[in-house]
Design a protein around this motif. Structure first.
Motif, PDB file in Angstrom:
ATOM      1  N   PRO A 172       0.814  -1.219   0.000  1.00 18.25           N
ATOM      2  CA  PRO A 172       0.000   0.000   0.000  1.00 18.25           C
ATOM      3  C   PRO A 172       0.846   1.267   0.000  1.00 18.25           C
ATOM      4  O   PRO A 172       1.996   1.280   0.453  1.00 18.25           O
ATOM      5  N   ILE A 173       0.241   2.323  -0.514  1.00 20.43           N
ATOM      6  CA  ILE A 173       0.811   3.662  -0.431  1.00 20.43           C
ATOM      7  C   ILE A 173      -0.321   4.598  -0.012  1.00 20.43           C
ATOM      8  O   ILE A 173      -1.467   4.440  -0.457  1.00 20.43           O
ATOM      9  N   ALA A 174      -0.032   5.532   0.884  1.00 22.82           N
ATOM     10  CA  ALA A 174      -1.057   6.460   1.358  1.00 22.82           C
ATOM     11  C   ALA A 174      -0.549   7.886   1.225  1.00 22.82           C
ATOM     12  O   ALA A 174       0.663   8.148   1.298  1.00 22.82           O
ATOM     13  N   MET A 175      -1.497   8.789   1.021  1.00 23.14           N
ATOM     14  CA  MET A 175      -1.192  10.217   0.966  1.00 23.14           C
ATOM     15  C   MET A 175      -2.171  10.910   1.909  1.00 23.14           C
ATOM     16  O   MET A 175      -3.391  10.798   1.754  1.00 23.14           O
ATOM     17  N   LEU A 176      -1.622  11.612   2.899  1.00 29.45           N
ATOM     18  CA  LEU A 176      -2.438  12.258   3.921  1.00 29.45           C
ATOM     19  C   LEU A 176      -2.330  13.774   3.793  1.00 29.45           C
ATOM     20  O   LEU A 176      -1.221  14.310   3.671  1.00 29.45           O
ATOM     21  N   PRO A 177      -3.440  14.503   3.839  1.00 31.78           N
ATOM     22  CA  PRO A 177      -3.383  15.965   3.689  1.00 31.78           C
ATOM     23  C   PRO A 177      -2.758  16.629   4.914  1.00 31.78           C
ATOM     24  O   PRO A 177      -3.049  16.270   6.058  1.00 31.78           O
ATOM     25  N   LEU A 178      -1.886  17.590   4.657  1.00 31.54           N
ATOM     26  CA  LEU A 178      -1.270  18.403   5.701  1.00 31.54           C
ATOM     27  C   LEU A 178      -1.497  19.873   5.386  1.00 31.54           C
ATOM     28  O   LEU A 178      -2.041  20.219   4.333  1.00 31.54           O
ATOM     29  N   GLY A 179      -1.072  20.737   6.266  1.00 33.50           N
ATOM     30  CA  GLY A 179      -1.189  22.167   6.038  1.00 33.50           C
ATOM     31  C   GLY A 179      -0.258  22.646   4.941  1.00 33.50           C
ATOM     32  O   GLY A 179       0.679  21.949   4.540  1.00 33.50           O
ATOM     33  N   GLU A 180      -0.531  23.836   4.430  1.00 31.28           N
ATOM     34  CA  GLU A 180       0.293  24.484   3.412  1.00 31.28           C
ATOM     35  C   GLU A 180       0.446  23.614   2.167  1.00 31.28           C
ATOM     36  O   GLU A 180       1.501  23.563   1.531  1.00 31.28           O
ATOM     37  N   ARG A 181      -0.604  22.902   1.820  1.00 31.58           N
ATOM     38  CA  ARG A 181      -0.682  22.061   0.623  1.00 31.58           C
ATOM     39  C   ARG A 181       0.377  20.964   0.586  1.00 31.58           C
ATOM     40  O   ARG A 181       0.698  20.432  -0.471  1.00 31.58           O
ATOM     41  N   ARG A 182       0.901  20.612   1.730  1.00 30.05           N
ATOM     42  CA  ARG A 182       1.806  19.469   1.806  1.00 30.05           C
ATOM     43  C   ARG A 182       1.001  18.200   2.051  1.00 30.05           C
ATOM     44  O   ARG A 182      -0.159  18.242   2.465  1.00 30.05           O
ATOM     45  N   CYS A 183       1.641  17.069   1.816  1.00 31.41           N
ATOM     46  CA  CYS A 183       1.022  15.783   2.095  1.00 31.41           C
ATOM     47  C   CYS A 183       2.008  14.901   2.848  1.00 31.41           C
ATOM     48  O   CYS A 183       3.232  15.017   2.677  1.00 31.41           O
ATOM     49  N   GLY A 184       1.474  14.037   3.684  1.00 31.64           N
ATOM     50  CA  GLY A 184       2.285  13.019   4.321  1.00 31.64           C
ATOM     51  C   GLY A 184       2.248  11.756   3.479  1.00 31.64           C
ATOM     52  O   GLY A 184       1.184  11.196   3.237  1.00 31.64           O
ATOM     53  N   LEU A 185       3.410  11.330   2.999  1.00 30.96           N
ATOM     54  CA  LEU A 185       3.508  10.151   2.161  1.00 30.96           C
ATOM     55  C   LEU A 185       3.857   8.948   3.019  1.00 30.96           C
ATOM     56  O   LEU A 185       4.757   9.009   3.865  1.00 30.96           O
ATOM     57  N   VAL A 186       3.149   7.839   2.809  1.00 28.36           N
ATOM     58  CA  VAL A 186       3.436   6.573   3.482  1.00 28.36           C
ATOM     59  C   VAL A 186       3.620   5.530   2.385  1.00 28.36           C
ATOM     60  O   VAL A 186       2.650   5.131   1.736  1.00 28.36           O
ATOM     61  N   LEU A 187       4.848   5.092   2.172  1.00 31.33           N
ATOM     62  CA  LEU A 187       5.188   4.192   1.077  1.00 31.33           C
ATOM     63  C   LEU A 187       5.700   2.872   1.639  1.00 31.33           C
ATOM     64  O   LEU A 187       6.651   2.847   2.418  1.00 31.33           O
TER      65      LEU A 187
END
Length: 420
Positions: A231-246
Motif C-alpha cells: 500500500p501507499i497512502a497520501m495524507l493531507p497536511l497544512g500548506e498544501r503538503r502531504c504526508g507520504l506513506v510508502l
C-alpha cells in the motif's frame, strides 16, 4: 483471535509489601498511549506513576517522531476529553474525504464527511506535534509522578500488587502498585516479565514516511492505494503538503533508502499515480519495519497491557494509535469507577470490552493487506467489485465510515463526545 484472560505468568517469589499500594497505578511506557493513559487516570483522581525510558523532551521520545498520524474521529474526541486536543488542534488538518483504490483495477471506494453527517472523518497530525501536546498536558497533572528518564529493571509480585525496581539517574527506586500497566511498545519488557507470549507475523515489508508537495491541492482528501508491491497512502497536511506513506518489500528497503530525492519521488509517483499531479520536494525519509504482534492475553494478576504492548498492527488503515488510545481510555474509565484498580473482575471486564474492537481491527488490517496487495490476477474482479460495493451500497458505506472513525464494539464513553 479471542482475547484470552489467562496468562502464563509464574511469579518467582511472593512477598508481603512493607506498605499497601493504596490504589497506585504504575504505567510503564510514556509514548503516545502511555502518556494519554496517565493523563486520563490523573484526571479521574487516581494516583499514577509514569515510568519512561526517554527524557521528557519531544526530541528524546522515539514515538514522538516524524510520522504523520491519521487520527480517527473517536481519537480526537478522546484527546479532547483529556484536555490534549485543544493544545494541538491548530496543527491538525481535517480529513473530509477518503479515496481507496488499487493500481490497475477499476474499483474504488470514496467516503465523504458531509454524507455521513460530520465535519471531518478524521484529522492528520504529525506525531511530534501530538507528543508536544501530551508533554504540555502532563505538566498540568495534579497527582501524577513522572520518572523520566528511568527504566524498569525488575518486578516482584505480592498479594495485593507489584513491587517495581526502577533505575533512575538518582539511583534505584522501589515502587509498589496495585496495578501494573505495560504501555512499553511492541518489544514490551512488561509483557515478557509477565510471561505473556505473543504471536508474531513479519510482513517482510518496510514503511517509508516523509512529506511531499503535490502539484494539486489535496483539498482535505486522504488517499489509500494498493498494489502488488504494497500500500501507499497520501495524507493531507497544512500548506498544501502531504504526508507520504510508502510500503516496499524489505529486501529492497536498503536500495530505496539509498535513492536520491529525484529517484525516490519517481518511485512514489509510479506507485501513487497522477491524481494529485506531479509530486516534488520530499522531506527527510524515515523507515519502519512492519510486523504484527498480538499478545495472547491482555491481562495477568494485577497487570494489563495496552497499545502496542498488547497488539501491534499493520499500518494499513492507520489504526495503531487509534486502537491503542481506545485501550487506554477504556481502562481509565473502568478504573475511575472502581475502588481497586487491580481487581481481577475489573481486568476481566477490560479484556472483554476490548475484545471486539481489538480482534476486528487486527483482522481487518491483516486480511486487507493480504487481499488487497496479493499479486493474484484472478482476485482483481472480486477486489474491484468489493470496492464498488463499499462505494455504492449505503449500508456497507456506513459500516466502512463508522469503523474508519473508530466506532467498533463498546468504545469508551470519552470517545463518544462530539468534537467542539
Amino acid at each position: 483471535m479471542r482475547s484470552d484472560t489467562r496468562t502464563a505468568y509464574h511469579p518467582r517469589m511472593t512477598i508481603s509489601p512493607p506498605f499497601a499500594p493504596e490504589g497506585n497505578v504504575l504505567v510503564v511506557g510514556g509514548g503516545l498511549v502511555g502518556a494519554s493513559l496517565a493523563i486520563a487516570l490523573d484526571a479521574a483522581g487516581c494516583r499514577v506513576t509514569l515510568v519512561e525510558a526517554a527524557a521528557p523532551r519531544t526530541d528524546a521520545q522515539p514515538s514522538y517522531d516524524e510520522r504523520n498520524l491519521a487520527l480517527a474521529r473517536t481519537t480526537v474526541n478522546g484527546l479532547d476529553s483529556i484536555g490534549v486536543w485543544t493544545l494541538t488542534a491548530g496543527q491538525a488538518t481535517p480529513i473530509r474525504h477518503i479515496h481507496v483504490s488499487r493500481a490497475g483495477e477499476f474499483g474504488s471506494a470514496r467516503l465523504d464527511a458531509k454524507k455521513h453527517g460530520v465535519d471531518a472523518l478524521g484529522w492528520t497530525l504529525p506525531a511530534r506535534e501530538l507528543g508536544t501536546a501530551l508533554l504540555r498536558r502532563l505538566d498540568t497533572c495534579k497527582q501524577l509522578v513522572r520518572l523520566a528518564p528511568a527504566s524498569l529493571t525488575g518486578l516482584t509480585k505480592f498479594d495485593d500488587g507489584w513491587r517495581a525496581e526502577i533505575n533512575t539517574p538518582e539511583g534505584t527506586q522501589h515502587i509498589d502498585a496495585a496495578l501494573l500497566v505495560g504501555a512499553d511498545g511492541t518489544e514490551s519488557f512488561v509483557r515478557a516479565q509477565l510471561g505473556i507470549e505473543a504471536d508474531v507475523h513479519d510482513y517482510q515489508q518496510t514503511l517509508f514516511v516523509c512529506t511531499v508537495t503535490p502539484e494539486r491541492d489535496p483539498e482535505n482528501r486522504a488517499w489509500e492505494r494498493f498494489s502488488d508491491e504494497g500500500p501507499i497512502a497520501m495524507l493531507p497536511l497544512g500548506e498544501r503538503r502531504c504526508g507520504l506513506v510508502l510500503t516496499v518489500d524489505t529486501d529492497v528497503a536498503a536500495d530505496v533508502a539509498g535513492l536520491n530525492d529525484a529517484d525516490f519521488i519517481a518511485l512514489a509517483q509510479k506507485r501513487f499515480g497522477w491524481r494529485l499531479g506531479r509530486l516534488s520536494r520530499p522531506g527527510k525519509r524515515h523507515p519502519y519495519a512492519i510486523k504484527r504482534v498480538a499478545a495472547r492475553s491482555l491481562i495477568a494478576p494485577r497487570a494489563v497491557l495496552v497499545g502496542n504492548a498488547a497488539q501491534t498492527v499493520h499500518p494499513i488503515g492507520a489504526q495503531g494509535f487509534n486502537l491503542g488510545l481506545r485501550d487506554a481510555l477504556t481502562l481509565a474509565e473502568l478504573i475511575a469507577e472502581s475502588v481497586d484498580p487491580g481487581a481481577q473482575d475489573l481486568l476481566e471486564r477490560y479484556a472483554s470490552r476490548r475484545a471486539p474492537d481489538r480482534e476486528g481491527t487486527m483482522a481487518m488490517s491483516h486480511d486487507l493487506v493480504r487481499f488487497a496487495c496479493m499479486p493474484q490476477p484472478l482476485l482483481a474482479p472480486f477486489r474491484s467489485l468489493a470496492l464498488l460495493a463499499y462505494d455504492r451500497v449505503p449500508p456497507l458505506q456506513r459500516i466502512l465510515a463508522r469503523r474508519g472513525m473508530g466506532f467498533r464494539g463498546e468504545p469508551p464513553r470519552a470517545v463518544l463526545e462530539r468534537v467542539p
